[in-house]
Design an enzyme around this catalytic site. Structure first.
Site, PDB file in Angstrom:
ATOM      1  N   SER A  80       1.151  -1.333   0.195  1.00 46.31           N
ATOM      2  CA  SER A  80       0.164  -0.430  -0.223  1.00 46.31           C
ATOM      3  C   SER A  80       0.984   1.374   0.631  1.00 46.31           C
ATOM      4  O   SER A  80       2.051   0.872  -0.393  1.00 46.31           O
ATOM      5  CB  SER A  80      -0.947  -0.266   1.095  1.00 46.31           C
ATOM      6  OG  SER A  80      -2.153   0.763   0.852  1.00 46.31           O
ATOM      7  N   ASN A  81       0.559   2.436   0.481  1.00 46.18           N
ATOM      8  CA  ASN A  81       1.353   3.705   0.269  1.00 46.18           C
ATOM      9  C   ASN A  81       0.846   4.672   2.242  1.00 46.18           C
ATOM     10  O   ASN A  81      -0.123   4.537   2.543  1.00 46.18           O
ATOM     11  CB  ASN A  81       1.473   4.570  -0.742  1.00 46.18           C
ATOM     12  CG  ASN A  81      -0.397   4.569  -1.106  1.00 46.18           C
ATOM     13  OD1 ASN A  81      -0.894   5.098  -0.540  1.00 46.18           O
ATOM     14  ND2 ASN A  81      -0.530   4.174  -2.499  1.00 46.18           N
ATOM     15  N   PHE A  82       1.793   5.938   2.063  1.00 40.88           N
ATOM     16  CA  PHE A  82       1.073   6.090   3.013  1.00 40.88           C
ATOM     17  C   PHE A  82      -0.422   7.404   2.867  1.00 40.88           C
ATOM     18  O   PHE A  82      -0.685   8.117   3.347  1.00 40.88           O
ATOM     19  CB  PHE A  82       1.706   7.191   3.080  1.00 40.88           C
ATOM     20  CG  PHE A  82       3.064   6.465   4.147  1.00 40.88           C
ATOM     21  CD1 PHE A  82       3.262   5.587   4.703  1.00 40.88           C
ATOM     22  CD2 PHE A  82       4.696   6.253   3.039  1.00 40.88           C
ATOM     23  CE1 PHE A  82       4.313   5.058   5.438  1.00 40.88           C
ATOM     24  CE2 PHE A  82       5.795   5.739   3.392  1.00 40.88           C
ATOM     25  CZ  PHE A  82       5.575   4.656   5.006  1.00 40.88           C
ATOM     26  N   ALA A  88      -4.400   7.608  -4.517  1.00 34.58           N
ATOM     27  CA  ALA A  88      -2.962   6.553  -4.976  1.00 34.58           C
ATOM     28  C   ALA A  88      -3.271   5.533  -4.384  1.00 34.58           C
ATOM     29  O   ALA A  88      -3.129   5.455  -4.106  1.00 34.58           O
ATOM     30  CB  ALA A  88      -2.373   7.343  -3.003  1.00 34.58           C
TER      31      ALA A  88
END
Ligand code: C5P
Length: 404
Positions: free
Chosen positions: A214-216, A281
């Site tokens: 995943s991402n932030f 995102a």
């Protein structure tokens, strides 16, 4: 909760009426104090049975208005003076009684008289027993109030003070602020009749049953855009990945996990949309295979094969119908403007919002952002650092100005 500068220095009167939910108004007042609003509080006599004026005087920093004919003043027009002063009045909680009085034009105490003398938008946040809420007279009163252009923040279903569950709990703080933001919005209803689809948050790409890529992204920018579209009167469809924030009320929220699910959800809904804003995102890659069982340590280096996810925004832009506005985001850590302009063109967008997550106060998870707005007509606007909700307002202003 979204901080915003929209409430700074604004003159807001909070009216408190007599229900058990009155104790919850403290948090609402506190939020407005932290936002720098100018606050005055008025209470009905029944409200003072549930919570003391001293509590609200301490929180607001001003005496609480209670009596039409107070002993300690010569003025009998305080309710009119306060109504003239107010830019907005928020009645939290609003009892069936105050709704009935306002809808029926009755002014028999300080709060009802001030409401009747007011010439600003008023927000009512009803809270009551569920039988009272369902009473057709209460519903008719609400309808009249709505018709007159005032705002209602509907109550929630949940545990009531009576000891059982039902409709009638005061809306949670996030919803109260979302409603107040709409009530005070300078371009309220500027998107009435339009549908805005927004993607928000990260996606999760599973590797095995217990791990994912995943991402932030927190989803804050996307949800701020959803609040903004709601405040402007649009029908909002919010498609979001896994987030820790309270999804807003008054819109269709679709929760997804993976990029492919987000892609499908967007395809299911975008035909209806007049605006598509892609703030999610989206993970560009996913593991080629998702193991059915947890992958064990083997002691040797592990090779992972990744494959590309669909580009949701590019697909939508390619298949857009005439008049549909498509807005993307570009998160860039270097050569920002060059890359953003390339994306604007390659994905045939109307506008792109560029931000750099490495800059202080910008990008993922924080409450603020610092963005540059680029339009396909060549217009470029660089914004100062500001709260994400205020960035959202500027993005809508920009698109409305440049794509009339
Ligand atoms: O090409 P890049 O991923 O940098 O483009 C960013 C923009 O494209 C964002 O608006 C993002 O929401 C959108 N996007 C998408 N689907 C992807 C990747 C990005 O919709 N798979």
């Amino acid at each position: 909760m979204f901080p915003t500068d929209l409430f700074r220095d604004r003159k807001i009167v909070v009216g408190v009426t007599g229900g058990i939910a009155a104790y919850k108004v403290c948090e609402f007042i506190r939020y407005l104090v932290t936002r720098g609003s100018q606050l005055r509080v008025m209470m009905t006599r029944s409200a003072t049975e549930f919570i003391t004026p001293l509590t609200l005087e301490t929180l607001s920093g001003h005496p609480v208005y209670r009596e039409l004919f107070p002993q300690d003043t010569f003025s009998a027009t305080q309710h009119v003076n306060l109504a003239d002063w107010a830019e907005t009045i928020a009645v939290v909680p609003a009892t069936a009684n105050i709704l009935g009085k306002f809808a029926g034009g009755i002014a028999d105490d300080f709060v009802s008289s001030t409401l009747l003398a007011a010439h600003c938008p008023i927000l009512f946040a009803p809270a009551m027993n569920h039988h009272m809420w369902e009473n057709p007279f209460v519903q008719q009163n609400l309808e009249r109030i709505r018709q007159a252009g005032h705002e209602i923040c509907p109550p929630e279903y949940g545990f009531l003070a009576e000891g059982y569950e039902g409709m009638g709990r005061l809306a949670r703080l996030e919803y109260l602020i979302q409603s107040l933001y709409r009530t005070m919005h300078p371009a309220r209803d500027s998107l009435q009749g339009k549908t805005v689809l927004i993607t928000a948050g990260p996606t999760r790409e599973p590797l095995d049953p217990v791990r994912y890529f995943s991402n932030f992204s927190s989803g804050k920018m996307g949800l701020a855009l959803a609040w903004e579209a709601f405040a402007r009167g649009a029908r909002v469809i919010l498609i979001h990945g896994p987030i820790q924030l309270t999804p807003p009320f008054g819109m269709e929220c679709v929760a997804v996990e993976t990029a492919r699910q987000m892609h499908q959800a967007v395809l299911d809904h975008y035909q209806d949309a007049d605006w598509v804003i892609s703030a999610a995102a989206v993970a560009d890659f996913r593991p080629k295979r998702t193991a059915e069982e947890k992958i064990k340590k083997s002691g040797t280096p592990m090779q992972l094969e990744l494959e590309a996810n669909p580009d949701i925004l590019a697909t939508v832009a390619k298949e857009r119908r005439a008049g549909q506005l498509i807005i993307g985001f570009a998160v860039e850590t270097h050569d920002g403007e060059k890359n953003a302009r390339r994306k604007l063109q390659e994905k045939s967008l109307d506008a792109i919002v560029l931000n750099n997550p490495l800059e202080k106060g910008a990008g993922f998870a924080v409450d603020t952002n610092r963005v540059t707005l680029l339009h396909r007509n060549g217009t470029r606007v660089e914004l100062d650092i500001m709260y994400k909700l205020d960035v959202a307002r500027k993005i809508f202003d920009f698109v409305l100005e440049q794509s009339p």
